[in-house]
Motif scaffolding. Structure first.
Motif, short mmCIF file in Angstrom:
data_model
loop_
_atom_site.label_atom_id
_atom_site.label_comp_id
_atom_site.label_asym_id
_atom_site.label_seq_id
_atom_site.Cartn_x
_atom_site.Cartn_y
_atom_site.Cartn_z
N MET A 1 -61.21 2.32 -0.96
CA MET A 1 -60.63 1.77 -2.17
C MET A 1 -59.53 0.79 -1.77
SD MET A 1 -59.24 3.84 -5.40
CE MET A 1 -58.92 2.95 -6.88
N PRO A 2 -59.52 -0.42 -2.36
CA PRO A 2 -58.50 -1.40 -2.00
C PRO A 2 -57.11 -0.94 -2.44
CG PRO A 2 -59.98 -2.27 -3.69
CD PRO A 2 -60.46 -0.92 -3.32
N LYS A 3 -56.10 -1.34 -1.67
CA LYS A 3 -54.73 -0.99 -2.00
C LYS A 3 -54.24 -1.87 -3.13
CE LYS A 3 -53.45 0.76 2.46
NZ LYS A 3 -52.42 0.86 3.45
N ILE A 4 -53.46 -1.25 -4.00
CA ILE A 4 -52.86 -2.03 -5.08
C ILE A 4 -51.37 -2.13 -4.82
CG2 ILE A 4 -54.65 -1.42 -6.75
CD1 ILE A 4 -52.64 0.49 -8.04
N SER A 5 -50.77 -3.21 -5.30
CA SER A 5 -49.36 -3.47 -5.02
C SER A 5 -48.49 -3.28 -6.25
CB SER A 5 -49.20 -4.88 -4.47
OG SER A 5 -49.70 -5.82 -5.40
N ALA A 6 -48.91 -2.42 -7.15
CA ALA A 6 -48.16 -2.14 -8.37
C ALA A 6 -48.42 -0.69 -8.77
CB ALA A 6 -48.59 -3.09 -9.48
N PRO A 7 -47.61 -0.13 -9.68
CA PRO A 7 -47.79 1.27 -10.06
C PRO A 7 -49.15 1.59 -10.66
CG PRO A 7 -45.64 0.48 -10.80
CD PRO A 7 -46.39 -0.71 -10.27
N THR A 8 -49.76 0.62 -11.36
CA THR A 8 -51.07 0.88 -11.96
C THR A 8 -52.03 -0.26 -11.59
OG1 THR A 8 -50.67 -0.32 -14.02
CG2 THR A 8 -49.96 1.99 -13.95
N VAL A 9 -53.31 0.01 -11.74
CA VAL A 9 -54.31 -1.02 -11.48
C VAL A 9 -54.13 -2.18 -12.45
CG1 VAL A 9 -56.79 -1.52 -11.50
CG2 VAL A 9 -55.98 0.60 -10.49
N GLY A 10 -53.85 -1.88 -13.70
CA GLY A 10 -53.64 -2.94 -14.69
C GLY A 10 -52.48 -3.84 -14.33
N GLU A 11 -51.38 -3.26 -13.89
CA GLU A 11 -50.22 -4.06 -13.48
C GLU A 11 -50.54 -4.87 -12.22
OE1 GLU A 11 -46.41 -1.50 -15.05
OE2 GLU A 11 -47.50 -0.75 -13.29
N ARG A 13 -53.51 -5.99 -11.32
CA ARG A 13 -54.38 -7.11 -11.72
C ARG A 13 -53.59 -8.19 -12.45
NH1 ARG A 13 -59.43 -7.23 -11.00
NH2 ARG A 13 -59.93 -8.43 -12.87
N ALA A 14 -52.68 -7.79 -13.31
CA ALA A 14 -51.84 -8.77 -14.02
C ALA A 14 -50.99 -9.57 -13.03
CB ALA A 14 -50.97 -8.06 -15.05
N ALA A 15 -50.46 -8.90 -12.02
CA ALA A 15 -49.64 -9.59 -11.02
C ALA A 15 -50.48 -10.56 -10.20
CB ALA A 15 -48.95 -8.56 -10.11
N GLN A 16 -51.69 -10.15 -9.83
CA GLN A 16 -52.55 -11.06 -9.07
C GLN A 16 -52.96 -12.27 -9.90
OE1 GLN A 16 -55.68 -8.62 -7.11
NE2 GLN A 16 -54.59 -9.26 -5.27
N ARG A 17 -53.30 -12.05 -11.15
CA ARG A 17 -53.66 -13.16 -12.03
C ARG A 17 -52.48 -14.11 -12.19
NH1 ARG A 17 -53.77 -15.06 -17.24
NH2 ARG A 17 -55.78 -15.83 -17.99
N ALA A 18 -51.30 -13.55 -12.38
CA ALA A 18 -50.09 -14.37 -12.51
C ALA A 18 -49.83 -15.17 -11.23
CB ALA A 18 -48.89 -13.51 -12.86
N ALA A 19 -50.07 -14.56 -10.08
CA ALA A 19 -49.87 -15.25 -8.81
C ALA A 19 -50.85 -16.42 -8.67
CB ALA A 19 -50.04 -14.28 -7.64
N ILE A 20 -52.07 -16.23 -9.11
CA ILE A 20 -53.07 -17.31 -9.07
C ILE A 20 -52.64 -18.45 -9.99
CG2 ILE A 20 -55.44 -17.92 -9.72
CD1 ILE A 20 -56.25 -15.08 -8.70
N LEU A 21 -52.21 -18.13 -11.19
CA LEU A 21 -51.79 -19.17 -12.13
C LEU A 21 -50.55 -19.90 -11.62
CD1 LEU A 21 -52.37 -17.42 -15.56
CD2 LEU A 21 -53.79 -19.13 -14.42
N LYS A 22 -49.62 -19.17 -11.06
CA LYS A 22 -48.41 -19.81 -10.51
C LYS A 22 -48.79 -20.75 -9.37
CE LYS A 22 -43.88 -18.79 -8.66
NZ LYS A 22 -43.52 -18.56 -7.31
N ALA A 23 -49.64 -20.28 -8.49
CA ALA A 23 -50.07 -21.11 -7.36
C ALA A 23 -50.80 -22.36 -7.84
CB ALA A 23 -50.96 -20.29 -6.41
N ALA A 24 -51.68 -22.20 -8.81
CA ALA A 24 -52.42 -23.35 -9.35
C ALA A 24 -51.45 -24.36 -9.96
CB ALA A 24 -53.44 -22.90 -10.38
#
Length: 193
Positions: A1-11, A13-24
């Motif tokens: 199972m992949p490691k997550i970098s937030a307390p929940t999977v939802g958080e 995923r939200a952080a990764q999506r935000a990182a993609i948008l910020k980078a773009a």
């Protein structure tokens, strides 16, 4: 199972999506539209390229999401400006807020994406977002009881666009806002009497 970098999977995923948008958004402003590729965005976000596609089906989808965020921030700031007590105060606040957001660079992403050649559906989405930002101007002009609101909206947009160019060229927000406001107070507001 992949490691997550937030307390929940939802958080996570939200952080990764935000990182993609910020980078773009960062790549878009710094290097231009052509440099916004799934690989470049994922690398800048510190993710694998495949992660990009977990959140967005295409580059255009990611750019549309960047536009939604940029226009959302702009709309929130304008909504706050439009909470002033009188229509005249609201008009002044719209001018000042628009120029301040321009100086802060928040208009850069929106401006680039408005000129971008994206898929037709994504271009339409971005134009709808832009038109949504104009709706408060229409309401404000109605509150000011301005004759021919369509003409005055175009003229006001022209003044704001010119003011934004001046601010982008190095003029101070306060100077440009004061001059636009003076023009409006001497021209637009007396026309209502």
């Amino acid at each position: 199972m992949p490691k997550i970098s937030a307390p929940t999977v939802g958080e996570h995923r939200a952080a990764q999506r935000a990182a993609i948008l910020k980078a773009a958004g960062e790549i878009l402003v710094a290097s231009g539209l052509e440099q916004v590729t799934p690989r470049a965005v994922a690398e800048r976000a510190g993710l694998a390229r495949s992660s990009f596609y977990e959140y967005f089906a295409s580059r255009d989808d990611a750019l549309a999401a960047v536009a939604v965020d940029a226009f959302g921030e702009w709309e929130a700031e304008l909504s706050h400006a439009l909470s002033k007590p009188t229509p005249t105060d609201r008009l002044r606040a719209v001018v000042e807020t628009t120029l301040r957001l321009t100086a802060d660079g928040k208009h850069d992403i929106a401006a680039i994406l408005q000129r971008a050649r994206l898929s037709p559906s994504r271009e339409e989405d971005i134009m709808l977002l832009h038109d949504k930002l104009l709706a408060p101007l229409d309401s404000l002009l109605r509150d000011l009881d301005v004759p021919d609101p369509e003409i005055h909206r175009s003229l006001l947009r022209g003044l704001l666009n010119s003011g934004m160019e001046l601010v982008n060229g190095g003029r101070s927000v306060s100077e440009v806002a004061a001059r636009i406001t003076a023009l409006l107070e001497r021209g637009l507001l007396p026309a209502m009497d």
